[in-house]
Design an enzyme around this catalytic site. Structure first.
Site, PDB file in Angstrom:
ATOM      1  N   CYS A  44      18.886  -5.815 -84.041  1.00 54.83           N
ATOM      2  CA  CYS A  44      17.548  -6.212 -83.589  1.00 54.83           C
ATOM      3  C   CYS A  44      17.622  -7.172 -82.409  1.00 54.83           C
ATOM      4  O   CYS A  44      16.984  -6.967 -81.381  1.00 54.83           O
ATOM      5  CB  CYS A  44      16.785  -6.839 -84.752  1.00 54.83           C
ATOM      6  SG  CYS A  44      15.179  -7.472 -84.287  1.00 54.83           S
ATOM      7  N   CYS A  49      15.295  -4.227 -81.149  1.00 59.19           N
ATOM      8  CA  CYS A  49      13.901  -4.672 -80.983  1.00 59.19           C
ATOM      9  C   CYS A  49      13.685  -5.644 -79.824  1.00 59.19           C
ATOM     10  O   CYS A  49      12.794  -5.443 -78.995  1.00 59.19           O
ATOM     11  CB  CYS A  49      13.425  -5.382 -82.248  1.00 59.19           C
ATOM     12  SG  CYS A  49      14.162  -4.829 -83.784  1.00 59.19           S
ATOM     13  N   LYS A  52      14.797  -4.463 -76.223  1.00 58.87           N
ATOM     14  CA  LYS A  52      13.950  -3.284 -75.967  1.00 58.87           C
ATOM     15  C   LYS A  52      12.553  -3.711 -75.530  1.00 58.87           C
ATOM     16  O   LYS A  52      11.999  -3.215 -74.546  1.00 58.87           O
ATOM     17  CB  LYS A  52      13.905  -2.419 -77.240  1.00 58.87           C
ATOM     18  CG  LYS A  52      13.046  -1.175 -77.207  1.00 58.87           C
ATOM     19  CD  LYS A  52      11.596  -1.381 -77.557  1.00 58.87           C
ATOM     20  CE  LYS A  52      11.287  -2.100 -78.838  1.00 58.87           C
ATOM     21  NZ  LYS A  52      11.595  -1.362 -80.065  1.00 58.87           N
ATOM     22  N   TYR A 179      11.798   7.230 -82.782  1.00 56.89           N
ATOM     23  CA  TYR A 179      11.435   5.931 -82.206  1.00 56.89           C
ATOM     24  C   TYR A 179      12.170   5.665 -80.886  1.00 56.89           C
ATOM     25  O   TYR A 179      11.580   5.330 -79.872  1.00 56.89           O
ATOM     26  CB  TYR A 179      11.876   4.807 -83.141  1.00 56.89           C
ATOM     27  CG  TYR A 179      11.006   4.430 -84.306  1.00 56.89           C
ATOM     28  CD1 TYR A 179      10.987   5.195 -85.472  1.00 56.89           C
ATOM     29  CD2 TYR A 179      10.256   3.263 -84.270  1.00 56.89           C
ATOM     30  CE1 TYR A 179      10.245   4.791 -86.565  1.00 56.89           C
ATOM     31  CE2 TYR A 179       9.512   2.849 -85.375  1.00 56.89           C
ATOM     32  CZ  TYR A 179       9.517   3.619 -86.521  1.00 56.89           C
ATOM     33  OH  TYR A 179       8.789   3.211 -87.599  1.00 56.89           O
ATOM     34  N   GLU A 183      10.718   5.517 -77.011  1.00 66.51           N
ATOM     35  CA  GLU A 183      10.645   4.176 -76.421  1.00 66.51           C
ATOM     36  C   GLU A 183      11.427   4.122 -75.107  1.00 66.51           C
ATOM     37  O   GLU A 183      10.934   3.606 -74.098  1.00 66.51           O
ATOM     38  CB  GLU A 183      11.176   3.128 -77.402  1.00 66.51           C
ATOM     39  CG  GLU A 183      10.234   2.924 -78.583  1.00 66.51           C
ATOM     40  CD  GLU A 183      10.642   1.796 -79.521  1.00 66.51           C
ATOM     41  OE1 GLU A 183       9.786   1.342 -80.279  1.00 66.51           O
ATOM     42  OE2 GLU A 183      11.814   1.373 -79.501  1.00 66.51           O
ATOM     43  N   HIS A 437     -16.217  -8.717 -79.695  1.00 70.58           N
ATOM     44  CA  HIS A 437     -16.667  -7.986 -78.516  1.00 70.58           C
ATOM     45  C   HIS A 437     -16.444  -8.790 -77.240  1.00 70.58           C
ATOM     46  O   HIS A 437     -16.712  -9.979 -77.234  1.00 70.58           O
ATOM     47  CB  HIS A 437     -18.162  -7.676 -78.664  1.00 70.58           C
ATOM     48  CG  HIS A 437     -18.685  -6.795 -77.583  1.00 70.58           C
ATOM     49  ND1 HIS A 437     -18.360  -5.454 -77.516  1.00 70.58           N
ATOM     50  CD2 HIS A 437     -19.480  -7.070 -76.522  1.00 70.58           C
ATOM     51  CE1 HIS A 437     -18.960  -4.941 -76.447  1.00 70.58           C
ATOM     52  NE2 HIS A 437     -19.631  -5.890 -75.829  1.00 70.58           N
ATOM     53  N   GLU A 442     -12.427  -3.782 -82.007  1.00 70.40           N
ATOM     54  CA  GLU A 442     -13.728  -3.710 -82.701  1.00 70.40           C
ATOM     55  C   GLU A 442     -14.089  -2.273 -83.076  1.00 70.40           C
ATOM     56  O   GLU A 442     -14.882  -2.036 -83.987  1.00 70.40           O
ATOM     57  CB  GLU A 442     -14.849  -4.332 -81.859  1.00 70.40           C
ATOM     58  CG  GLU A 442     -15.198  -3.561 -80.607  1.00 70.40           C
ATOM     59  CD  GLU A 442     -16.337  -4.213 -79.806  1.00 70.40           C
ATOM     60  OE1 GLU A 442     -17.316  -4.637 -80.425  1.00 70.40           O
ATOM     61  OE2 GLU A 442     -16.216  -4.299 -78.573  1.00 70.40           O
TER      62      GLU A 442
HETATM   63  P1  NDP Z   1      15.033   8.749 -85.704  1.00 68.51           P
HETATM   64  O1  NDP Z   1      15.599   9.158 -87.000  1.00 68.51           O
HETATM   65  O2  NDP Z   1      13.711   8.110 -85.652  1.00 68.51           O
HETATM   66  O3  NDP Z   1      14.988  10.000 -84.738  1.00 68.51           O
HETATM   67  C1  NDP Z   1      16.125  10.776 -84.494  1.00 68.51           C
HETATM   68  C2  NDP Z   1      15.727  11.949 -83.633  1.00 68.51           C
HETATM   69  O4  NDP Z   1      16.889  12.626 -83.203  1.00 68.51           O
HETATM   70  C3  NDP Z   1      14.852  12.953 -84.349  1.00 68.51           C
HETATM   71  O5  NDP Z   1      13.835  13.363 -83.493  1.00 68.51           O
HETATM   72  C4  NDP Z   1      15.829  14.092 -84.657  1.00 68.51           C
HETATM   73  O6  NDP Z   1      15.235  15.360 -84.637  1.00 68.51           O
HETATM   74  C5  NDP Z   1      16.764  14.012 -83.495  1.00 68.51           C
HETATM   75  N1  NDP Z   1      18.086  14.546 -83.832  1.00 68.51           N
HETATM   76  C6  NDP Z   1      18.859  14.231 -84.879  1.00 68.51           C
HETATM   77  N2  NDP Z   1      20.020  14.906 -84.844  1.00 68.51           N
HETATM   78  C7  NDP Z   1      19.962  15.686 -83.745  1.00 68.51           C
HETATM   79  C8  NDP Z   1      20.852  16.624 -83.161  1.00 68.51           C
HETATM   80  N3  NDP Z   1      22.012  16.913 -83.723  1.00 68.51           N
HETATM   81  N4  NDP Z   1      20.454  17.243 -82.024  1.00 68.51           N
HETATM   82  C9  NDP Z   1      19.265  16.976 -81.448  1.00 68.51           C
HETATM   83  N5  NDP Z   1      18.391  16.086 -81.962  1.00 68.51           N
HETATM   84  C10 NDP Z   1      18.731  15.453 -83.089  1.00 68.51           C
HETATM   85  O7  NDP Z   1      16.173   7.842 -85.080  1.00 68.51           O
HETATM   86  P2  NDP Z   1      16.196   6.852 -83.854  1.00 68.51           P
HETATM   87  O8  NDP Z   1      17.598   6.935 -83.372  1.00 68.51           O
HETATM   88  O9  NDP Z   1      15.101   7.109 -82.900  1.00 68.51           O
HETATM   89  O10 NDP Z   1      15.930   5.461 -84.534  1.00 68.51           O
HETATM   90  C11 NDP Z   1      16.625   5.050 -85.725  1.00 68.51           C
HETATM   91  C12 NDP Z   1      15.766   4.167 -86.554  1.00 68.51           C
HETATM   92  O11 NDP Z   1      15.705   2.877 -85.985  1.00 68.51           O
HETATM   93  C13 NDP Z   1      14.311   4.607 -86.663  1.00 68.51           C
HETATM   94  O12 NDP Z   1      14.113   5.563 -87.647  1.00 68.51           O
HETATM   95  C14 NDP Z   1      13.595   3.324 -86.956  1.00 68.51           C
HETATM   96  O13 NDP Z   1      13.549   3.124 -88.329  1.00 68.51           O
HETATM   97  C15 NDP Z   1      14.449   2.292 -86.265  1.00 68.51           C
HETATM   98  N6  NDP Z   1      13.798   1.848 -85.026  1.00 68.51           N
HETATM   99  C16 NDP Z   1      12.626   1.161 -85.096  1.00 68.51           C
HETATM  100  C17 NDP Z   1      11.964   0.768 -83.944  1.00 68.51           C
HETATM  101  C18 NDP Z   1      10.659   0.056 -84.045  1.00 68.51           C
HETATM  102  O14 NDP Z   1      10.351  -0.494 -85.079  1.00 68.51           O
HETATM  103  N7  NDP Z   1       9.842   0.059 -82.988  1.00 68.51           N
HETATM  104  C19 NDP Z   1      12.508   1.039 -82.628  1.00 68.51           C
HETATM  105  C20 NDP Z   1      13.734   1.784 -82.666  1.00 68.51           C
HETATM  106  C21 NDP Z   1      14.338   2.147 -83.820  1.00 68.51           C
HETATM  107  P3  NDP Z   1      14.496  16.003 -85.905  1.00 68.51           P
HETATM  108  O15 NDP Z   1      13.183  15.312 -85.941  1.00 68.51           O
HETATM  109  O16 NDP Z   1      14.389  17.443 -85.545  1.00 68.51           O
HETATM  110  O17 NDP Z   1      15.366  15.756 -87.079  1.00 68.51           O
END
Ligand code: NDP
Length: 452
Positions: A44, A49, A52, A179, A183, A437, A442
């Site tokens: 984080c 976080c 970022k 996510y 982002e 407002h 709101e």
């Molecule tokens: P996520 O699990 O959110 O997303 C991973 C993405 O990668 C999905 O869209 C998935 O596709 C895709 N994917 C997985 N494997 C493959 C592959 N082999 N080939 C192509 N695409 C693939 O993970 P993130 O890495 O984005 O983030 C990890 C975690 O970190 C989040 O889940 C969240 O909990 C946390 N986080 C929180 C934030 C916040 O609070 N603002 C900011 C950043 C991270 P598919 O959907 O098809 O499986």
């Protein structure tokens, strides 16, 4: 403390969850050690976080410069970005936070070890060639970006490297639909990089309300991100100074970087867990019970390494529950329902409660309220961004079971609504609340017409 142990609690990993557990335990008079091999504050603070969000702020200035004209401002010349200044100022801020974490741990009375710790037995932790006896061990080692293997995958980078790039590329490919992918697509696009977001599925942020995901996708496209849905990557090749990213639809994208944001995996490799009865899932995450106990009675785990909800505030709450369970009266609880969360994509998204799809599965009769409007800044500012808000209500009880927002300040607004949902607020409560407002927020208390 029984003298047979050096420590009551030995925490492996000084991220959000580990540090909170260590400090709370130390404040209860326990002898606590924390070992960290990389950086204080974990993902984080260092590569998640915090940096970022600083990058998100940086990436929003071009739109603000543009909007300022309608409010009478003129900016001589073309504003330009000095990436090195942004990156280095960010790093200086993170170092300041590392120092604060260092002080927090030291002032709590816990011992901090700089080094890689491994589990040498149910009550044994080894750090820097020395073995310590601990009554309880807490694994809070977090997660690490996962990049799938394919031809040229070694040329891809993860979110970790994004925070330290030597220079900003002219063009970038971002892979994933979660996510981190959305982002960073927003950050790169806002910083002026030609950005391609490549996702294998049909809906970005598919685990959230589908309509909101569609609005986010439209909003990102309107801001200039080139979104390639239902698209996979076959291969990445070095092509001169750039990469050639070969898509499965026959097209090839040229880019300076290929960022893979394809999920994160638990950091349990080479942790010595084979010296204990701790059970892991096939993805390496640790199996725990409601009290974060592993299958080894003296070893606990929490945060990203247990792969429940990978969010900093959740890890912190888990730490509070664990310390209360171990050293308090056991009354502190964690409720994984209605966790508010925000995705700092552009447009921003925040949500609490059930998506419309989830609510339809859980309840027989729901009402959906929807509002879509232009934020006031755009009236003179002239930008294209819109705000979309959605309330999902269980008609039988009138309880609001889901709040969703796409648009500026979504995270700030949804945090408050998270309290309302926790308190069991009904649509009647929302209706009886006086709006502020003029604000976008709101709108959440003035929605009267059911969309569905
Ligand atoms: P996520 O699990 O959110 O997303 C991973 C993405 O990668 C999905 O869209 C998935 O596709 C895709 N994917 C997985 N494997 C493959 C592959 N082999 N080939 C192509 N695409 C693939 O993970 P993130 O890495 O984005 O983030 C990890 C975690 O970190 C989040 O889940 C969240 O909990 C946390 N986080 C929180 C934030 C916040 O609070 N603002 C900011 C950043 C991270 P598919 O959907 O098809 O499986």
């Amino acid at each position: 403390m029984t003298t047979e142990f050096d420590y009551d609690l030995f925490v492996i990993g000084a991220g959000s969850g580990g540090v909170r557990a260590a400090r709370m335990a130390a404040s209860k008079g326990k002898r606590v050690a924390v070992a960290e091999e990389r950086y204080l504050g974990g993902t984080c603070v260092n590569v998640g976080c915090v940096p970022k969000k600083l990058f998100v702020y940086a990436s929003q200035f071009p739109e603000l410069f543009h909007s300022s004209k309608g409010f009478g401002w003129s900016i001589p010349g073309q504003p330009t970005l000095d990436w090195a200044t942004l990156r280095d100022n960010k790093s200086a801020e993170i170092e300041r936070l590392n120092g604060i974490y260092n002080n927090l741990i030291n002032n709590s009375g816990a011992d901090l070890f700089d080094g890689r710790a491994t589990v040498a037995g149910p009550h044994l932790v080894q750090v820097n060639d020395k073995v310590y006896r601990a009554k309880t061990i807490l694994i809070a080692t977090g997660g690490w970006p996962y990049i799938p293997e394919f031809p040229g995958s070694e040329l891809a980078i993860s979110s970790n490297e994004m925070f330290f790039l030597e220079s900003l590329p002219q063009r970038a490919v971002v892979v994933g639909g979660g996510y981190i992918a959305v982002e960073f697509a927003g950050i790169l696009n806002g910083l002026g990089v030609e950005t391609h977001l490549v996702y294998r599925g049909q809906n970005l942020l598919k685990s959230f309300d589908l309509e909101m995901g569609a609005r986010i996708t439209e909003g990102m496209v309107a801001k200039g991100v080139q979104v390639h849905l239902s698209t996979q990557i076959n291969e990445i090749r070095q092509d001169g100074d750039e990469l050639a990213v070969v898509l499965d639809n026959g097209h090839t994208l040229k880019a300076g970087i290929a960022l893979y944001a394809t999920g994160r995996q638990a950091n349990t490799a080479r942790l010595g867990l084979e010296n204990s009865a701790v059970v892991m899932r096939p993805n390496g995450s640790i199996v725990v019970d409601n009290h974060f106990a592993t299958a080894e009675p003296s070893i606990y785990a929490l945060g990203d390494v247990i792969d429940r909800v990978q969010l900093t505030p959740v890890a912190i709450q888990e730490a509070m529950v664990l310390v209360d369970h171990l050293y308090g009266d056991g009354s502190v609880q964690i409720d994984y329902s209605d966790i508010p969360t925000a995705v700092f994509c552009q447009p921003e998204f925040a949500t609490v409660g059930l998506s419309e799809e989830q609510a339809r599965e859980e309840y027989t009769d729901i009402a959906v309220y929807l509002s879509d409007f232009k934020p006031m800044l755009q009236t003179l500012g002239g930008g294209a961004e819109r705000i979309t808000m959605k309330l999902v209500v269980d008609n039988q009880t009138d309880r609001v079971v889901g709040c969703h927002m796409v648009g500026e300040h979504a995270a700030e607004i949804i945090q408050g609504l998270g309290i309302a949902l926790k308190a069991g607020a009904t649509k009647a409560h929302f209706d009886a609340t006086v709006g502020i407002h003029p604000s976008a927020a709101e709108e959440f208390v003035t929605m009267r017409e059911r969309a569905r």
